[in-house]
Scaffold this motif. Structure first.
Motif, short mmCIF file in Angstrom:
data_model
loop_
_atom_site.label_atom_id
_atom_site.label_comp_id
_atom_site.label_asym_id
_atom_site.label_seq_id
_atom_site.Cartn_x
_atom_site.Cartn_y
_atom_site.Cartn_z
N TYR A 1 -1.60 -1.71 -6.27
CA TYR A 1 -0.48 -0.92 -5.78
C TYR A 1 0.13 -0.06 -6.88
O TYR A 1 0.47 1.11 -6.66
CB TYR A 1 0.58 -1.85 -5.18
N ARG B 1 -7.22 2.74 -1.25
CA ARG B 1 -6.83 1.41 -0.76
C ARG B 1 -7.28 0.30 -1.70
O ARG B 1 -6.63 -0.74 -1.80
CB ARG B 1 -7.45 1.20 0.62
N ARG C 1 0.09 8.67 -6.43
CA ARG C 1 1.05 9.26 -5.49
C ARG C 1 1.94 10.31 -6.15
O ARG C 1 2.30 11.32 -5.54
CB ARG C 1 1.91 8.15 -4.88
N SER D 1 -0.50 6.18 5.36
CA SER D 1 -0.66 4.99 4.53
C SER D 1 -2.15 4.70 4.33
O SER D 1 -2.97 4.93 5.22
CB SER D 1 0.01 3.79 5.20
N SER E 1 1.57 5.43 0.61
CA SER E 1 1.22 6.49 1.57
C SER E 1 0.98 7.79 0.80
O SER E 1 1.60 8.03 -0.25
CB SER E 1 2.34 6.69 2.59
N TYR F 1 0.85 -1.19 0.00
CA TYR F 1 0.00 0.00 0.00
C TYR F 1 0.89 1.24 0.00
O TYR F 1 1.92 1.28 0.67
CB TYR F 1 -0.92 0.03 1.23
#
Length: 566
Positions: free
Chosen positions: A361, A357, A368, A284, A269, A267
């Protein structure tokens, strides 16, 4: 085997011209290493038919082994041309399943994977292959003709070749992705059995096998039984079988299906707004890093929002076949779903940690890279719907326009028709400062609104209304003429059609992103007047919506009056 580089297989089928190299080739010392290494690859051969090479695979019950069944399996003689057949005696008829006449008692319980079929009614190659429907349905595989493969969507929504037919030099091969077949093997309690036959000689000068043939001993390889006969200077022939155990167990498949084992999942952050602790922090999105409203803890709420530069959604706009970008959600075909996102007053895209979530990933990492601290809070719409639990009824120009067009579809409007209703979901506000993004949305909006106008119907209707449309008039001008025929003043009709003309002219300027001087000048004017492409686009949608409202009302009143007269 390497799907893109079948050279190792091709090398097995080519006889050396040098005498010493030919004698070494006939000893077949390369066969067992090839089979052993290839069985561990990402793709595994289940069929190969080339010069000097034949390989064919079935699935057998997982209790089959070489110690107890080796002699029986060595008698196997079959090919994928076998299949279900109709058998009749003098007074009875029945259906016989595949693998009943393979020269092996063990194989009567085998599962045939591929079926080689032929039909002379085909205009092209009348020989083709089918895959066992039980296998394709359980693994959700579908034949894609342009890839010559049975495919599925992977976790990223991309098309993945799972069973591939390769036309290669000297013949044909079929490969299956090992982890896909392993899933079926684990569930069906089977394993892969491959029969292979390598007959090596000089083509063009081979006159048959004579005396002096030697039975050769070969090094032992786990899971392989093989007989080799060599006649020096002439050639050699081998026959063998190979059992390949699946790399997945039934329990691992269960975990995969039910998502029981998340211990290996990663996962990311994100810089997020931690409302509970009144801070901006990197948090996270993993399940244990946040908590819901009903859990007493100091952990941030799972509904803590994270904020992103608007370019984060450009990826999804660029591939509208793979991604469905709706007003508040994003779907990747067959892979993942982002439940909620919105855009705040500062132009930032925002979503919640609990929704991030759920993404793979790799997708989290995409988000991100655009993550940044908040420049403003949540959008009014997000706060109203997600936290106050109320409907957000503030006017939205694009959504209002889409809603009006949906109503036209529902009422089967004769003058505006949209064959592909998916186009309604393909128009969005431009959210970045990118000129290309704005141009794409202008084109999509024009395709939705203007191309939906029925030119033939409008021309006929204009004539029925006493107008005289010229032969060169297109949809927009014909609609304007119809409005005059419906009783609108010419100047009013022109004003009502002006946003559609502006849209269509803009589309012509920016079509194909050939930014000439006119297009560049127009984009500068728009930025000077509106400040942002999004503000211009929203204003244009509003004008189109307001005009469309009056146009629909005009046609409706005319039809109501005509029915009253009748």
């Amino acid at each position: 085997m390497n799907l893109l580089n079948p050279e190792k297989l091709i090398d097995l089928s080519q006889a050396p011209t040098d005498s010493e190299a030919f004698d070494e080739w006939c000893r077949q010392n390369d066969i067992l290493p090839f089979l052993s290494e290839e069985s561990e690859d990402e793709y595994v051969l289940i069929y190969a038919s080339l010069d000097h090479v034949y390989l064919y695979a079935l699935l057998v019950p997982d209790n089959v082994n070489l110690k107890d069944h080796g002699d029986d399996l060595m008698g196997w003689s079959s090919n994928p041309s076998s299949g279900w057949s109709l058998v009749a005696s003098q007074d009875d008829v029945w259906i016989e399943s595949p693998c009943q006449s393979e020269g092996s008692e063990v194989l009567k319980d085998a599962t045939q994977i591929i079926f080689r079929r032929s039909f002379e009614g085909h205009s092209g190659d009348f020989i083709y292959f089918e895959i066992n429907q039980k296998i394709t349905q359980i693994l959700d595989l579908h034949y894609v003709s342009e890839r010559n493969a049975w495919c599925r969507l992977d976790q990223h929504g991309d098309i993945e070749d799972c069973i591939c037919v390769l036309d290669i030099k000297g013949g044909r091969a079929i490969l299956v992705k090992a982890n896909v077949l392993d899933k079926y093997c684990a569930a069906s309690r089977t394993k892969l059995l491959r029969m292979f036959d390598f007959t090596r000689y000089r083509k063009g000068s081979f006159s048959g096998w004579g005396n002096g043939r030697d039975e050769c001993q070969l090094p032992k390889y786990d899971g392989v039984a093989m007989r080799l006969t060599v006649q020096p200077g002439v050639g050699s022939y081998s026959r063998g079988v190979q059992l390949i155990e699946p790399r997945k167990s039934a329990s691992s498949v269960c975990s995969e299906i039910w998502g029981i084992d998340n211990s290996q999942r990663e996962y990311a952050s994100f810089i997020a707004q931690d409302w509970k602790n009144k801070r901006i922090a990197e948090i996270s999105c993993a399940p244990g890093a946040t908590a819901n409203y009903f859990t007493e803890s100091d952990l941030p709420f799972e509904l803590s929002p994270a904020y992103f530069r608007p370019e984060v959604i450009s990826k999804y706009k660029a591939d509208r076949q793979k991604y469905t970008l709706e007003d508040r959600s994003i779907t990747c075909r067959g892979a993942w779903y982002l439940k909620s996102y919105d855009i705040n007053e500062a132009g930032q895209v925002h979503t919640y940690l609990v929704d991030l979530r759920q993404l793979p990933y790799e997708e989290q990492l995409h988000w991100r890279q655009f993550n940044e601290p908040p420049k403003a809070g949540l959008s009014k719409r997000a706060f109203t719907t997600d936290f106050e639990g109320q409907w957000h009824d503030e006017y939205d120009a694009l959504q209002a326009l889409k809603s009006r067009l949906r109503e036209l579809i529902k009422t089967k409007c004769p003058w505006w028709d949209l064959p592909n209703t998916d186009q309604l979901e393909e128009v969005h506000y431009p959210v970045t400062a990118s000129r290309d993004e704005w141009a794409n949305e202008i084109m999509a909006l024009d395709q939705l609104v203007v191309e939906g106008l029925n030119q033939k119907w409008l021309k006929t209707k204009a004539i029925d209304l006493g107008q005289k449309p010229s032969a060169t008039m297109r949809q927009l001008k014909l609609l304007e003429v119809c409005l005059v025929g419906l009783g609108f003043e010419e100047e009013h009709a022109y004003d009502l059609m002006s946003p559609f003309h502006e849209l269509h002219n803009l589309r012509s300027l920016v079509r194909g992103h050939r930014w000439g001087s006119d297009a560049a000048s127009e984009s500068k004017r728009i930025l000077k007047e509106f400040g942002e492409y999004k503000i211009h686009f929203k204003a244009l949608c509003q004008r189109c919506d307001e005009s469309l409202e009056q146009i629909v009302a005009g046609f409706s009143e005319y039809e109501t009056g005509a029915q009253s007269e009748n």
